[in-house]
Write a protein that holds these residues in place. Structure first.
Motif, mmCIF file in Angstrom:
data_model
loop_
_atom_site.group_PDB
_atom_site.id
_atom_site.type_symbol
_atom_site.label_atom_id
_atom_site.label_comp_id
_atom_site.label_asym_id
_atom_site.label_seq_id
_atom_site.Cartn_x
_atom_site.Cartn_y
_atom_site.Cartn_z
ATOM 1 N N ALA A 1 -3.404 2.095 -9.815
ATOM 2 C CA ALA A 1 -4.693 2.716 -9.507
ATOM 3 C C ALA A 1 -5.036 3.828 -10.495
ATOM 4 C CB ALA A 1 -4.684 3.256 -8.079
ATOM 5 N N ALA A 2 -4.044 4.656 -10.828
ATOM 6 C CA ALA A 2 -4.289 5.757 -11.768
ATOM 7 C C ALA A 2 -4.561 5.223 -13.170
ATOM 8 C CB ALA A 2 -3.103 6.714 -11.771
ATOM 9 N N ALA A 3 -3.799 4.206 -13.597
ATOM 10 C CA ALA A 3 -4.029 3.615 -14.913
ATOM 11 C C ALA A 3 -5.392 2.954 -14.977
ATOM 12 C CB ALA A 3 -2.924 2.613 -15.235
ATOM 13 N N LEU A 4 -5.827 2.349 -13.871
ATOM 14 C CA LEU A 4 -7.149 1.723 -13.829
ATOM 15 C C LEU A 4 -8.244 2.755 -14.046
ATOM 16 C CD1 LEU A 4 -8.885 -0.790 -13.307
ATOM 17 C CD2 LEU A 4 -8.740 -0.279 -10.860
ATOM 18 N N ASP A 5 -8.126 3.909 -13.388
ATOM 19 C CA ASP A 5 -9.111 4.978 -13.598
ATOM 20 C C ASP A 5 -9.136 5.412 -15.055
ATOM 21 O OD1 ASP A 5 -9.927 4.996 -10.983
ATOM 22 O OD2 ASP A 5 -8.691 6.710 -10.393
ATOM 23 N N PHE A 6 -7.962 5.498 -15.682
ATOM 24 C CA PHE A 6 -7.879 5.884 -17.088
ATOM 25 C C PHE A 6 -8.630 4.879 -17.957
ATOM 26 C CE2 PHE A 6 -5.848 5.385 -21.224
ATOM 27 C CZ PHE A 6 -5.872 6.676 -21.717
ATOM 28 N N PRO B 1 0.822 -1.217 0.000
ATOM 29 C CA PRO B 1 0.000 0.000 0.000
ATOM 30 C C PRO B 1 0.856 1.267 0.000
ATOM 31 C CG PRO B 1 -0.822 -1.596 1.591
ATOM 32 C CD PRO B 1 0.491 -2.124 1.103
ATOM 33 N N GLY B 2 0.471 2.215 -0.858
ATOM 34 C CA GLY B 2 1.178 3.490 -0.932
ATOM 35 C C GLY B 2 2.413 3.488 -1.788
ATOM 36 N N SER B 3 2.808 2.333 -2.321
ATOM 37 C CA SER B 3 3.998 2.268 -3.165
ATOM 38 C C SER B 3 3.724 2.897 -4.517
ATOM 39 C CB SER B 3 4.433 0.813 -3.359
ATOM 40 O OG SER B 3 3.447 0.098 -4.097
ATOM 41 N N LYS B 4 4.806 3.224 -5.236
ATOM 42 C CA LYS B 4 4.647 3.776 -6.577
ATOM 43 C C LYS B 4 3.945 2.778 -7.493
ATOM 44 C CE LYS B 4 9.049 5.014 -6.846
ATOM 45 N NZ LYS B 4 10.315 5.544 -7.409
ATOM 46 N N MET B 5 4.216 1.490 -7.286
ATOM 47 C CA MET B 5 3.578 0.466 -8.107
ATOM 48 C C MET B 5 2.053 0.495 -7.938
ATOM 49 S SD MET B 5 4.525 -2.073 -10.227
ATOM 50 C CE MET B 5 3.356 -1.237 -11.294
ATOM 51 N N GLU B 6 1.618 0.556 -6.697
ATOM 52 C CA GLU B 6 0.174 0.555 -6.438
ATOM 53 C C GLU B 6 -0.471 1.853 -6.908
ATOM 54 O OE1 GLU B 6 -1.700 -2.157 -5.281
ATOM 55 O OE2 GLU B 6 0.237 -2.986 -5.906
ATOM 56 N N GLN B 7 0.225 2.971 -6.746
ATOM 57 C CA GLN B 7 -0.321 4.250 -7.218
ATOM 58 C C GLN B 7 -0.411 4.283 -8.734
ATOM 59 O OE1 GLN B 7 2.582 6.666 -5.165
ATOM 60 N NE2 GLN B 7 1.135 7.246 -3.560
ATOM 61 N N ALA B 8 0.591 3.727 -9.410
ATOM 62 C CA ALA B 8 0.577 3.688 -10.873
ATOM 63 C C ALA B 8 -0.565 2.817 -11.377
ATOM 64 C CB ALA B 8 1.911 3.171 -11.395
ATOM 65 N N GLN C 1 -5.320 -4.351 -10.754
ATOM 66 C CA GLN C 1 -5.971 -4.480 -9.455
ATOM 67 C C GLN C 1 -4.944 -4.329 -8.331
ATOM 68 O OE1 GLN C 1 -9.348 -4.596 -9.244
ATOM 69 N NE2 GLN C 1 -9.150 -4.368 -11.483
ATOM 70 N N PRO C 2 -5.395 -3.925 -7.140
ATOM 71 C CA PRO C 2 -4.472 -3.763 -6.006
ATOM 72 C C PRO C 2 -3.791 -5.082 -5.638
ATOM 73 C CG PRO C 2 -6.601 -2.736 -5.562
ATOM 74 C CD PRO C 2 -6.778 -3.533 -6.810
ATOM 75 N N GLU C 3 -2.618 -4.931 -5.038
ATOM 76 C CA GLU C 3 -1.884 -6.081 -4.541
ATOM 77 C C GLU C 3 -2.766 -6.922 -3.596
ATOM 78 O OE1 GLU C 3 1.455 -5.581 -1.690
ATOM 79 O OE2 GLU C 3 2.712 -6.037 -3.412
ATOM 80 N N PRO C 4 -2.711 -8.268 -3.645
ATOM 81 C CA PRO C 4 -1.719 -9.102 -4.349
ATOM 82 C C PRO C 4 -2.068 -9.417 -5.789
ATOM 83 C CG PRO C 4 -3.125 -10.473 -3.009
ATOM 84 C CD PRO C 4 -3.575 -9.060 -2.754
ATOM 85 N N ALA C 5 -3.218 -8.895 -6.288
ATOM 86 C CA ALA C 5 -3.571 -9.143 -7.684
ATOM 87 C C ALA C 5 -2.800 -8.194 -8.587
ATOM 88 C CB ALA C 5 -5.076 -8.953 -7.870
ATOM 89 N N GLY C 6 -2.872 -8.435 -9.871
ATOM 90 C CA GLY C 6 -2.281 -7.533 -10.844
ATOM 91 C C GLY C 6 -0.773 -7.614 -10.890
ATOM 92 N N ILE C 7 -0.170 -6.657 -11.570
ATOM 93 C CA ILE C 7 1.280 -6.652 -11.763
ATOM 94 C C ILE C 7 1.989 -6.252 -10.484
ATOM 95 C CG2 ILE C 7 1.162 -6.249 -14.250
ATOM 96 C CD1 ILE C 7 1.531 -3.300 -13.771
#
Length: 537
Positions: A264-269, A255-262, A306-312
């Motif tokens: 989440a933002a791409a998902l909204d896009f 949570p809060g990592s650059k990976m998770e933020q990236a 998707q948020p961790e642990p799913a997705g990349i």
């Protein structure tokens, strides 16, 4: 230059119009910075925080050839620019009138945007960004910003303002008003034209027709290219867009990592894509992976975001050239004819691995982007938390495409900025840049007089604060159409445009600083606060 916005290509004059007198437009800027109530403990003392709204701008005018000397009387530094907004010695009839800051190392539009997107660090003296003390507020302006005489039908002007919030995020508003308009008497051709229109000719000290003749528009210029990207046709065939996301070890996890933020933002896009848009996904770390080819089934890409642990997840080094090549190959092999093709690449560091031959990883990444652009693909790049002036940032800047002379690179100092940045890119390639107000100059100023709320993310259902780390651009254009005749001879008009900001913390953004004062029914003065300047030629 394409004919977008309000008549960009219409520069000819009306045949047989006759001598047009002084039809001048005057404008001023106003900025209001509401004091912040943010406190911080420092050695058992309370220190009030700050909120400071500053701006830079670039102003151009298309008024036909042969006017440089005349314009330099009001704008000593005015010069010719070409269709890409670059300085030129040729008499193009397109003029760069003024800009702030006015640095010798930012002569061209591409470098200008790099400066606006970067952040200068005053403590280290490093960074590509504009310095705070060389930006402006209204009090810095000694004259009206727009002060052009002998305006003729077909003339067009544009100002792009970039706003910079310092110290704290803020809610923002835009305001304006007509401050003066004058008939300035009548000429014989003007009387004849007005009589043919059925307008009175008995008020030489009246308001005149210029404010109702000039067309104007204000919009969120989300790629800062001085041109309005209009609303996309609902029957459009859509866009083919490949997301390319850095998932190297430096992106981190949890949570809060650059990976998770990236993600989440791409998902909204992706969730904002239309039914005719196709999307695919590439990731790159020690290798590059085509996770999903172009598809109209957007949920196939959403699965990876998707948020961790799913997705990349994060792992390995940074093979950025593969992140471009795989995306470009998918667009070249499976893209649709006649449909815009786009790569949006997000990276957080310098390339340190290559899929291409050779050990110059940075050059390989740049070459991959050049090849993609040569194939007609538009490349947007986002720098997530990269250091200002670093090789990582400069590489992403060089990889990005240009639009009307501006670089399609977006700087995201923190992951919390990503939603707003993807929203800006979405406005450019998907929905069209949102118009704030348009119509006649009078109609636009009337709309601004009541104050208009600005939103950092127009795709969000809630109003979003503007961050204090990302530069935002707003365009204002005006044109005197070629259909206007002698009825505007000698008329003049003055108007003011302003921005206001209020700290987000402890405020709800509901108090419109431009709203009329209930006690007297008039504007409370914020438009002119800070030293609005107006003037006529």
């Amino acid at each position: 230059m394409t004919d977008k916005g309000i008549g960009l290509s219409r520069r000819k004059m009306l045949a047989g119009l006759g001598a047009v007198g002084v039809a001048s437009a005057g404008a001023g800027l106003g900025t209001t910075a509401y004091f912040s109530d943010d406190e911080s403990f420092e050695g058992n003392t309370l220190t009030a925080g700050e909120l400071d709204l500053k701006m830079d701008y670039r102003m151009t005018y298309r008024g036909g050839p042969g006017r440089l000397g005349e314009l330099q009387e009001n704008y000593p530094n005015a010069t010719f620019v070409d269709e890409d907004m670059e300085p030129t010695d040729d008499d193009t009839g397109v003029y760069l009138l003024d800009q702030v800051p006015n640095r010798t190392e930012y002569p061209g539009a591409e470098d200008w945007v790099i400066g606006a997107n970067g952040v200068y660090d005053p403590e280290t003296g490093e960074g590509e960004g504009f310095q705070r003390d060389e930006l402006i507020d209204a009090g810095d302006l000694e004259d009206a910003l727009i002060r052009i005489g002998d305006v003729k039908p077909g003339d067009y002007g544009e100002v792009t303002f970039s706003t910079h919030l310092y110290d704290n995020p803020g809610y923002m508003w835009m305001g304006g008003m007509l401050t003066d308009e004058n008939q300035n008497g009548y000429t014989e051709p003007e009387i004849e034209a007005l009589e043919e229109m059925g307008d009175p000719t008995d008020d030489p000290d009246g308001d005149g027709q210029l404010a109702d003749s000039i067309r104007a528009k204000i919009w969120y210029d989300d790629n800062c290219d001085n041109v309005h990207q209009g609303e996309r046709d609902e029957e459009s065939e859509g866009v083919d867009v490949m997301l390319s996301i850095d998932n190297s070890g430096s992106m981190g996890g949890g949570p809060g990592s650059k990976m998770e933020q990236a993600k989440a933002a791409a998902l909204d896009f992706v969730e904002n894509l239309g039914p005719n848009d196709r999307v695919g996904l590439v990731t790159f770390e020690s290798t590059g992976q085509l996770r999903q080819g172009l598809t109209s089934t957007h949920s196939n890409v959403e699965t990876y975001l998707q948020p961790e642990p799913a997705g990349i997840s994060d792992a390995g080094r940074t093979m950025m050239d593969a992140g471009v090549d795989l995306a470009a190959d998918e667009l070249n092999d499976n893209g649709r004819s006649g449909v815009d093709e786009v790569i949006i690449l997000l990276g957080d560091g310098e390339p340190n691995e290559s899929d291409r031959a050779g050990s110059d990883h940075v050059q390989n990444a740049k070459d991959a982007a050049t090849d993609a652009k040569n194939d007609g693909i538009t490349v947007f790049t986002i720098g997530l938390g990269v250091s200002n002036g670093s090789t990582a940032q400069n590489t992403l800047i060089d990889m990005a495409s240009s639009s009307n002379g501006t670089t399609l690179y977006y700087d995201s100092p923190t992951g919390t900025d990503l939603d707003d940045i993807y929203s800006q890119i979405s406005s450019v390639i998907l929905t069209g840049e949102e118009v704030i107000a348009e119509g006649t100059l009078r109609e636009v100023m009337t709309a601004l007089e009541a104050g208009i709320e600005l939103d950092a993310n127009v795709q969000s259902e809630e109003r979003i604060c503007f961050t204090n780390s990302v530069t935002r651009c707003f365009g204002f254009e005006w044109e005197l159409p070629t259909t206007v005749g002698n009825e505007i001879q000698t008329d003049s008009v003055e108007f003011a445009i302003g921005f206001a900001a209020e700290q987000c913390r402890h405020n709800d953004g509901e108090t419109n600083p431009y709203a009329p004062d209930d006690s007297n029914g008039t504007n409370d003065g914020n438009v002119t606060n800070g030293g609005n300047a107006t003037g006529t030629a």
